[in-house]
Design a protein around this motif. Structure first.
Motif, PDB file in Angstrom:
ATOM      1  N   TYR A  21       0.855  -1.181   0.000  1.00 48.76           N
ATOM      2  CA  TYR A  21       0.000   0.000   0.000  1.00 48.76           C
ATOM      3  C   TYR A  21       0.896   1.238   0.000  1.00 48.76           C
ATOM      4  N   TRP A  23       0.562   4.079  -1.858  1.00 48.73           N
ATOM      5  CA  TRP A  23      -0.013   5.350  -2.278  1.00 48.73           C
ATOM      6  C   TRP A  23      -0.817   5.941  -1.132  1.00 48.73           C
ATOM      7  N   ASP A  25      -3.399   8.377   0.268  1.00 47.67           N
ATOM      8  CA  ASP A  25      -4.549   9.084  -0.287  1.00 47.67           C
ATOM      9  C   ASP A  25      -4.935  10.266   0.599  1.00 47.67           C
ATOM     10  N   SER A  44      -6.113   6.706   4.715  1.00 51.22           N
ATOM     11  CA  SER A  44      -6.487   5.932   3.532  1.00 51.22           C
ATOM     12  C   SER A  44      -5.244   5.679   2.679  1.00 51.22           C
ATOM     13  N   ARG A  46      -3.688   3.178  -0.753  1.00 55.67           N
ATOM     14  CA  ARG A  46      -4.080   2.391  -1.934  1.00 55.67           C
ATOM     15  C   ARG A  46      -2.859   1.702  -2.521  1.00 55.67           C
ATOM     16  N   GLU A  55      -9.268  -0.145  -1.120  1.00 55.23           N
ATOM     17  CA  GLU A  55      -8.639   0.894  -0.314  1.00 55.23           C
ATOM     18  C   GLU A  55      -8.407   0.331   1.089  1.00 55.23           C
ATOM     19  N   LEU A  57      -8.115   1.290   4.896  1.00 58.15           N
ATOM     20  CA  LEU A  57      -8.365   2.335   5.879  1.00 58.15           C
ATOM     21  C   LEU A  57      -7.833   1.884   7.225  1.00 58.15           C
TER      22      LEU A  57
END
Length: 187
Positions: A21, A23, A25, A44, A46, A55, A57
């Motif tokens: 993960y 990226w 957000d 968050s 991605r 996604e 969280l």
């Protein structure tokens, strides 16, 4: 949504990045007053290598009395701005984060906390309370009760109350955040 203990926040974000993960957000904060006496920090993330991956969280909950969480700006540089915003708007202390203000004067404490009274809305008439056909000269129809804007508690809770009385209950102030309540006429 993955729950993370506040003391494990930095390690959990680092582990998520190592799991792919990569990226960042957004990062935000939610005042849970009325539900729990805490703030919820949500992040968050991605995956860019797998478009079908959902996604991720991550959330941690911190007490409202001492809202403190470790910075993750060393893991995701883009988180720095979001952390500063949460610190300024909710009074969140981001340990190891940038403490400079983004938008508000230093005299403004935590305007997005639900127990923070929006005094500017009580100072003058609220334009959203007017109905078509009402004028400023004639006022509201005598048969109509006036509504109050979001963020303005009833006078019994805050404002026109006994100064020697107890402080208002934060949960009552938080309930005012929905607005639209009918303002009762004091007799």
């Amino acid at each position: 949504m993955r729950d993370v203990a506040a003391q494990d926040w930095h390690a959990a974000v680092l582990a998520a990045r190592e799991d792919g993960y990569g990226w960042f957000d957004w990062l935000g904060c939610v005042d849970e007053i009325g539900v729990a006496d805490e703030l919820r920090v949500v992040l968050s993330l991605r995956r860019l290598d797998d478009a079908s991956a959902p996604e991720l969280l991550l959330q941690c909950r911190v007490p409202r009395s001492e809202p403190r969480v470790d910075s993750v700006r060393d893991v995701f540089a883009g988180a720095a701005w979001h952390e500063r915003e949460a610190a300024e708007e909710f009074g969140l202390e981001v340990v190891g984060g940038d403490r400079r203000r983004l938008l508000l004067d230093a005299s403004v404490e935590a305007p997005l906390r639900k127990d923070e009274v929006l005094a500017a809305r009580t100072a003058g008439p609220w334009p959203g309370a007017k109905e078509p056909g009402e004028s400023t000269e004639g006022g509201a129809s005598p048969s109509r009760r006036r509504t109050v804007p979001p963020g303005v508690p009833a006078p019994e809770v805050w404002g026109d109350r006994d100064p020697d009385g107890p402080d208002p209950d934060p949960a009552e102030i938080a309930a005012a955040s929905t607005g639209g309540r009918v303002r009762r006429r004091s007799r």
